[in-house]
Design a protein around this motif. Structure first.
Motif, PDB file in Angstrom:
ATOM      1  N   ARG A 182       0.984  -1.177  -0.107  1.00  0.00           N
ATOM      2  CA  ARG A 182      -0.071   0.016   0.164  1.00  0.00           C
ATOM      3  C   ARG A 182       0.860   1.171   0.198  1.00  0.00           C
ATOM      4  O   ARG A 182       1.987   1.138   0.692  1.00  0.00           O
ATOM      5  CB  ARG A 182      -0.880  -0.082   1.171  1.00  0.00           C
ATOM      6  CG  ARG A 182      -1.802  -1.357   1.390  1.00  0.00           C
ATOM      7  CD  ARG A 182      -2.868  -1.151   2.404  1.00  0.00           C
ATOM      8  NE  ARG A 182      -3.361  -2.135   2.792  1.00  0.00           N
ATOM      9  CZ  ARG A 182      -4.352  -2.266   3.814  1.00  0.00           C
ATOM     10  NH1 ARG A 182      -4.606  -1.380   4.594  1.00  0.00           N
ATOM     11  NH2 ARG A 182      -5.223  -3.620   3.752  1.00  0.00           N
ATOM     12  N   ALA A 183       0.203   2.273  -0.691  1.00  0.00           N
ATOM     13  CA  ALA A 183       1.210   3.620  -0.674  1.00  0.00           C
ATOM     14  C   ALA A 183       1.496   4.128   0.735  1.00  0.00           C
ATOM     15  O   ALA A 183       2.539   4.925   0.655  1.00  0.00           O
ATOM     16  CB  ALA A 183       0.537   4.596  -1.776  1.00  0.00           C
ATOM     17  N   SER A 184       0.647   3.788   1.373  1.00  0.00           N
ATOM     18  CA  SER A 184       0.514   4.339   2.785  1.00  0.00           C
ATOM     19  C   SER A 184       1.467   3.922   3.691  1.00  0.00           C
ATOM     20  O   SER A 184       1.763   4.445   4.835  1.00  0.00           O
ATOM     21  CB  SER A 184      -0.871   4.555   3.288  1.00  0.00           C
ATOM     22  OG  SER A 184      -1.451   3.143   3.538  1.00  0.00           O
ATOM     23  N   TYR A 185       2.105   2.746   3.345  1.00  0.00           N
ATOM     24  CA  TYR A 185       2.990   1.951   4.338  1.00  0.00           C
ATOM     25  C   TYR A 185       4.306   2.549   4.109  1.00  0.00           C
ATOM     26  O   TYR A 185       4.774   2.558   3.189  1.00  0.00           O
ATOM     27  CB  TYR A 185       2.835   0.488   4.122  1.00  0.00           C
ATOM     28  CG  TYR A 185       3.854  -0.215   4.840  1.00  0.00           C
ATOM     29  CD1 TYR A 185       3.478  -0.570   6.397  1.00  0.00           C
ATOM     30  CD2 TYR A 185       5.030  -0.592   4.536  1.00  0.00           C
ATOM     31  CE1 TYR A 185       4.215  -1.251   7.019  1.00  0.00           C
ATOM     32  CE2 TYR A 185       5.970  -1.346   5.577  1.00  0.00           C
ATOM     33  CZ  TYR A 185       5.411  -1.531   6.773  1.00  0.00           C
ATOM     34  OH  TYR A 185       6.431  -2.147   7.519  1.00  0.00           O
ATOM     35  N   LYS A 186       4.705   2.752   5.428  1.00  0.00           N
ATOM     36  CA  LYS A 186       6.213   3.618   5.307  1.00  0.00           C
ATOM     37  C   LYS A 186       7.263   2.544   5.864  1.00  0.00           C
ATOM     38  O   LYS A 186       7.351   2.128   6.910  1.00  0.00           O
ATOM     39  CB  LYS A 186       6.059   4.560   6.492  1.00  0.00           C
ATOM     40  CG  LYS A 186       7.563   5.544   6.142  1.00  0.00           C
ATOM     41  CD  LYS A 186       7.408   6.686   7.269  1.00  0.00           C
ATOM     42  CE  LYS A 186       8.589   7.497   7.209  1.00  0.00           C
ATOM     43  NZ  LYS A 186       8.760   8.611   8.208  1.00  0.00           N
ATOM     44  N   ILE A 187       8.162   2.419   4.978  1.00  0.00           N
ATOM     45  CA  ILE A 187       9.187   1.374   5.179  1.00  0.00           C
ATOM     46  C   ILE A 187      10.414   2.091   6.390  1.00  0.00           C
ATOM     47  O   ILE A 187      10.716   3.072   6.361  1.00  0.00           O
ATOM     48  CB  ILE A 187       9.965   1.061   3.862  1.00  0.00           C
ATOM     49  CG1 ILE A 187       9.237  -0.109   3.116  1.00  0.00           C
ATOM     50  CG2 ILE A 187      11.347   0.419   4.384  1.00  0.00           C
ATOM     51  CD1 ILE A 187       9.555  -0.634   1.864  1.00  0.00           C
ATOM     52  N   VAL A 188      10.626   1.271   7.298  1.00  0.00           N
ATOM     53  CA  VAL A 188      11.657   1.762   8.169  1.00  0.00           C
ATOM     54  C   VAL A 188      12.996   1.199   7.827  1.00  0.00           C
ATOM     55  O   VAL A 188      13.237   0.063   7.803  1.00  0.00           O
ATOM     56  CB  VAL A 188      11.310   1.194   9.583  1.00  0.00           C
ATOM     57  CG1 VAL A 188      12.501   1.744  10.492  1.00  0.00           C
ATOM     58  CG2 VAL A 188       9.835   1.897  10.041  1.00  0.00           C
ATOM     59  N   GLY A 189      13.976   2.234   7.500  1.00  0.00           N
ATOM     60  CA  GLY A 189      15.406   1.803   6.924  1.00  0.00           C
ATOM     61  C   GLY A 189      16.214   1.695   8.313  1.00  0.00           C
ATOM     62  O   GLY A 189      15.700   1.379   9.379  1.00  0.00           O
ATOM     63  N   ALA A 190      17.444   1.825   7.895  1.00  0.00           N
ATOM     64  CA  ALA A 190      18.357   1.468   9.207  1.00  0.00           C
ATOM     65  C   ALA A 190      18.215   2.521  10.246  1.00  0.00           C
ATOM     66  O   ALA A 190      17.825   3.663  10.158  1.00  0.00           O
ATOM     67  CB  ALA A 190      19.753   1.596   8.541  1.00  0.00           C
ATOM     68  N   ALA A 191      18.745   2.181  11.719  1.00  0.00           N
ATOM     69  CA  ALA A 191      18.639   2.776  12.636  1.00  0.00           C
ATOM     70  C   ALA A 191      19.480   4.120  12.405  1.00  0.00           C
ATOM     71  O   ALA A 191      20.874   3.848  12.449  1.00  0.00           O
ATOM     72  CB  ALA A 191      18.867   2.107  13.854  1.00  0.00           C
ATOM     73  N   GLY A 192      19.070   5.257  12.514  1.00  0.00           N
ATOM     74  CA  GLY A 192      20.066   6.437  12.460  1.00  0.00           C
ATOM     75  C   GLY A 192      20.412   6.899  11.182  1.00  0.00           C
ATOM     76  O   GLY A 192      21.189   7.638  10.585  1.00  0.00           O
ATOM     77  N   ASN A 193      19.884   6.041   9.998  1.00  0.00           N
ATOM     78  CA  ASN A 193      20.027   6.422   8.683  1.00  0.00           C
ATOM     79  C   ASN A 193      18.913   5.574   7.861  1.00  0.00           C
ATOM     80  O   ASN A 193      19.199   4.732   7.319  1.00  0.00           O
ATOM     81  CB  ASN A 193      21.418   5.847   8.090  1.00  0.00           C
ATOM     82  CG  ASN A 193      21.835   6.530   6.717  1.00  0.00           C
ATOM     83  OD1 ASN A 193      20.879   7.170   6.035  1.00  0.00           O
ATOM     84  ND2 ASN A 193      23.004   6.087   6.195  1.00  0.00           N
ATOM     85  N   ALA A 194      17.927   6.442   7.927  1.00  0.00           N
ATOM     86  CA  ALA A 194      16.569   6.073   7.297  1.00  0.00           C
ATOM     87  C   ALA A 194      16.574   5.771   5.785  1.00  0.00           C
ATOM     88  O   ALA A 194      15.737   4.938   5.302  1.00  0.00           O
ATOM     89  CB  ALA A 194      15.335   6.932   7.505  1.00  0.00           C
ATOM     90  N   ASP A 195      17.582   6.358   4.983  1.00  0.00           N
ATOM     91  CA  ASP A 195      17.605   6.062   3.603  1.00  0.00           C
ATOM     92  C   ASP A 195      18.367   4.746   3.322  1.00  0.00           C
ATOM     93  O   ASP A 195      18.307   4.430   2.273  1.00  0.00           O
ATOM     94  CB  ASP A 195      18.543   7.132   2.869  1.00  0.00           C
ATOM     95  CG  ASP A 195      17.584   8.529   3.024  1.00  0.00           C
ATOM     96  OD1 ASP A 195      16.316   8.535   3.082  1.00  0.00           O
ATOM     97  OD2 ASP A 195      18.260   9.569   3.130  1.00  0.00           O
ATOM     98  N   ARG A 196      18.961   4.423   4.315  1.00  0.00           N
ATOM     99  CA  ARG A 196      19.764   3.060   4.100  1.00  0.00           C
ATOM    100  C   ARG A 196      18.869   1.690   4.518  1.00  0.00           C
ATOM    101  O   ARG A 196      17.854   2.075   5.446  1.00  0.00           O
ATOM    102  CB  ARG A 196      20.940   2.947   5.200  1.00  0.00           C
ATOM    103  CG  ARG A 196      21.886   1.693   4.812  1.00  0.00           C
ATOM    104  CD  ARG A 196      23.126   2.165   5.743  1.00  0.00           C
ATOM    105  NE  ARG A 196      24.085   1.173   5.626  1.00  0.00           N
ATOM    106  CZ  ARG A 196      24.987   1.324   6.181  1.00  0.00           C
ATOM    107  NH1 ARG A 196      25.523   2.123   7.212  1.00  0.00           N
ATOM    108  NH2 ARG A 196      26.000   0.136   6.155  1.00  0.00           N
ATOM    109  N   GLY A 197      18.979   0.827   3.616  1.00  0.00           N
ATOM    110  CA  GLY A 197      18.164  -0.496   4.149  1.00  0.00           C
ATOM    111  C   GLY A 197      16.799  -0.486   3.868  1.00  0.00           C
ATOM    112  O   GLY A 197      15.817  -1.238   4.112  1.00  0.00           O
TER     113      GLY A 197
END
Length: 687
Positions: free
Chosen positions: A277-292
């Motif tokens: 779903r477009a509304s679901y927000k993926i959680v990236g790396a701790a301290g660097n959300a763009d990673r992972g």
């Protein structure tokens, strides 16, 4: 030693792993929701709702909470000569942790039993407990595989259905809404419902098994996961084409044969993929959300995901300290939610007033006791002597892993009127089988496993032998044969005459012919709860801080062992279907079955003999039992909300509360239970 005064907290949690993180998040978000609701009902009154002030005590280090320091773990993994689960995570003498490299045989050359004090565990056997866990912030989610299978309905009622083990005080349907929250709100699970194939569910229909009562979020109750499945590997597809329609027939004393239809099922995992779903927000790396943001297939999920695309409790803990930082000077508890994480702080005592003492102190008729504080020692890296503190709170949660929870309770003589603390220790004993396929299947690429065979997870045979799940491994022979490293040694072959047989281009070419064809299956056996499998303490065995080390007695029941020949025979039939018939042994590398159960001339700690046949059985890292839940305080430690039967303001959470294990990796179920416990604690704190 200092005895500095500590502030009063609403909640003190011992253990900075996934259970503690989930309880903290749940309690805070419930309080915020209540404040908002009150504000909407009557403007200006929301501030009357006090927000929780939470302390998390973590025995290990908090190194990985920043992305750059997490990379030091990745570097340690790269440098490790033997890459086992705890390789990236250095332990401290003040907070030792078990390591599978410390496992030793528990009998001497003459077959006499011996006690092993190697490492952190004190092992008394007769079989060594073969699993470890991490004592660092984030806990064992730092090195788990990420598998998030739900338990099956019959797993919750083993006593009623199969006259084995015990029943849970909960059913699958009662836990189902918490499974959904765990998959969506905490772990972030990637899977497709239609590709789940489980035995023992309604009409063999996964949509019915997953059907949700939340019709607002899932119209008509048609459940979906938050992310699309991680694509099955090329090996899975190869396997499915050649063995996906076969039937495995296994002998039985109660009927001619049991038949199992092999059907490959994509495995749900807590690993970032494409949102459904477009509304679901993926959680990236701790301290660097763009990673992972997506799984990159780095092929090192165990012991470490280098980009943090796989969930770890670090993500939840990082969210908590960013959204709800510790109170500053001048701020009063209750004005805002606050979370303090105190690492390198080892809980040593649950201070409590027993039921009788509490009754006398208060002059009340109440017969149950309460916790009055947690004593812990903080250690330092600059040589300063450890300091001791005692902290108080309205509610207390022990969330320090099954074995650590049990050890702490036993040392504190707390919550054990049932005499069940430390008992019923379980794991998933692993039987490994491996072979060399006739074709290149792309081994050593992608996650450790993307599919499995669920056919053996349930059935009437569970009256006579345990169930098991089949994990199809993507990493060749790394587990049973330390490949690719030992494969290289075989081909170089310099040990005999000092001269390399293959090197340079010829070596690389031969490795390219062998490694992508290596194939391995793990047969994960369910283990039944037994009181004799237990964690105890002994004043002779303590660590550098004076804390008791776990003393473990462990074995497999005949109920478990009866599944070993079944798994071996099922493997033989599968391997034959895949063209691996001839028995082979290294250093030969021709197509065939390399599985080797022959007794090792040197004592092998993994060796299990059943009816004259030797098997090698490893641990799966699924540490379960030791403070099981139940409705009867005389046979269980906690109730269905994981609250102590004896100490009314104490919750003991985690896999230790699970009465039975089933065949699913336990982290998802543990997370669902922690959410349910968090709801209960939030309700209590709101009063």
């Amino acid at each position: 030693m200092s005895n500095s005064a500590e502030p009063q907290y609403d909640l003190v949690i011992v253990g900075g792993g996934i259970s503690g993180a989930v309880v903290a998040k749940t309690v805070i978000e419930a309080a915020l929701k209540k404040r908002d609701e009150k504000e909407q009902e009557e403007e200006g009154t929301g501030a009357s709702v006090k927000l929780p002030h939470i302390l998390i005590l973590e025995a290990g280090r908090s190194t990985a909470l920043s992305a750059d320091k997490y990379d030091t773990y990745v570097e340690a993994y790269h440098k490790a000569l033997i890459k086992v689960p705890n390789s990236p995570y250095p332990a401290s003498s003040s907070a030792q942790q078990p390591d599978v490299l410390d496992i030793r045989p528990l009998h001497d050359a003459d077959g006499n039993p011996v006690v092993s004090e190697q490492g952190y565990f004190v092992q008394k056997g007769p079989l060594p407990f073969g699993s470890d866990y991490a004592r660092s912030l984030g806990g064992t989610t730092l090195h788990w595989l990420g598998t998030t299978l739900r338990m099956l309905p019959n797993d919750f009622k083993m006593k009623t259905t199969y006259s084995r083990g015990v029943d849970w005080p909960l059913s699958y349907d009662q836990l189902k809404p918490y499974y959904e929250r765990a998959e969506w709100d905490i772990l972030g699970v990637a899977a497709n419902v239609e590709h789940q194939h489980y035995p023992g569910i309604e009409d063999d229909d996964p949509k019915k098994y997953f059907k949700s009562a939340d019709t607002e979020k899932f119209p008509a109750g048609d459940y979906s996961f938050p992310m699309e499945e991680i694509p099955s590997s090329y090996l899975d597809e190869y396997f499915s084409k050649r063995a996906g329609d076969m039937t495995i027939r296994l002998p039985s004393t109660t009927k001619p044969t049991h038949s199992f239809k092999v059907k490959i099922s994509n495995t749900p995992v807590a690993r970032n993929s494409t949102p459904t779903r477009a509304s679901y927000k993926i959680v990236g790396a701790a301290g660097n959300a763009d990673r992972g943001q997506r799984c990159e297939g780095n092929s090192s999920c165990i012991p470490i995901c280098p980009v943090q695309a796989k969930y770890s409790a670090l993500k939840t803990l990082y969210e908590l300290i960013v959204r709800f930082p510790a109170l500053q000077a001048g701020e009063q508890p209750g004005e805002r939610a606050a979370v303090t994480i105190r690492s390198q702080s080892v809980a040593t005592q649950v201070v409590h007033a027993s039921g009788k003492a509490a009754q006398q102190d208060r002059g009340e008729a109440e017969t149950k006791g309460k916790v009055t504080g947690i004593t812990y020692k903080t250690y330092y890296d600059d040589g300063t002597q450890p300091t001791e503190h005692t902290v108080t709170a309205r509610r207390y949660v022990l969330a320090a892993n099954s074995i650590e929870n049990a050890t702490l309770l036993l040392a504190s003589e707390a919550a054990n009127s049932s005499k069940q603390v430390g008992k019923n220790l379980m794991d998933h004993p692993l039987l490994l089988t491996w072979g060399l396929l006739p074709e290149n299947v792309g081994a050593y690429r992608g996650p450790g496993s993307t599919s499995g065979i669920p056919a053996f997870r349930d059935g009437t045979f569970r009256k006579d032998r345990t169930a098991f799940r089949v994990e199809i491994g993507n990493w060749g022979w790394n587990f049973p044969e330390n490949a690719p490293y030992d494969t290289v040694l075989d081909l170089v072959g310099g040990a005999k005459d000092g001269k390399a047989q293959l090197y340079g281009k010829a070596l690389r070419t031969r490795l390219g012919e062998i490694l992508p064809r290596q194939f391995r299956i793990a047969w994960e056996l369910e283990q039944d709860p037994e009181a004799r499998n237990c964690v105890t303490i002994d004043d002779r065995y303590k660590d550098a801080l004076g804390k008791h080390r776990p003393v473990i007695q462990y074995d497999l029941s005949d109920y478990v062992k009866a599944s070993l020949p079944w798994a071996a025979e099922a493997s033989r039939q599968l391997f034959a279907q895949l063209g691996m018939v001839d028995k082979r042994k290294r250093p030969e590398y021709e197509t065939g079955d390399y599985t080797d159960y022959k007794p090792n001339p040197d004592p092998d700690p993994a060796q299990v003999v059943y009816k004259g046949q030797t098997y090698w059985v490893r641990g799966a890292g699924h540490v379960v039992g030791t403070h099981r839940m139940g409705t009867d305080p005389s046979t269980s430690v906690v109730n269905s909300y994981q609250r102590s039967h004896d100490l009314t303001n104490l919750y003991v959470v985690g896999c230790g509360s699970m009465p039975t294990l089933g065949t699913s990796n336990p982290t998802l179920t543990m997370t669902a239970l922690a959410l349910r416990t968090g709801d209960m604690i939030a309700e209590e704190l709101s009063k």
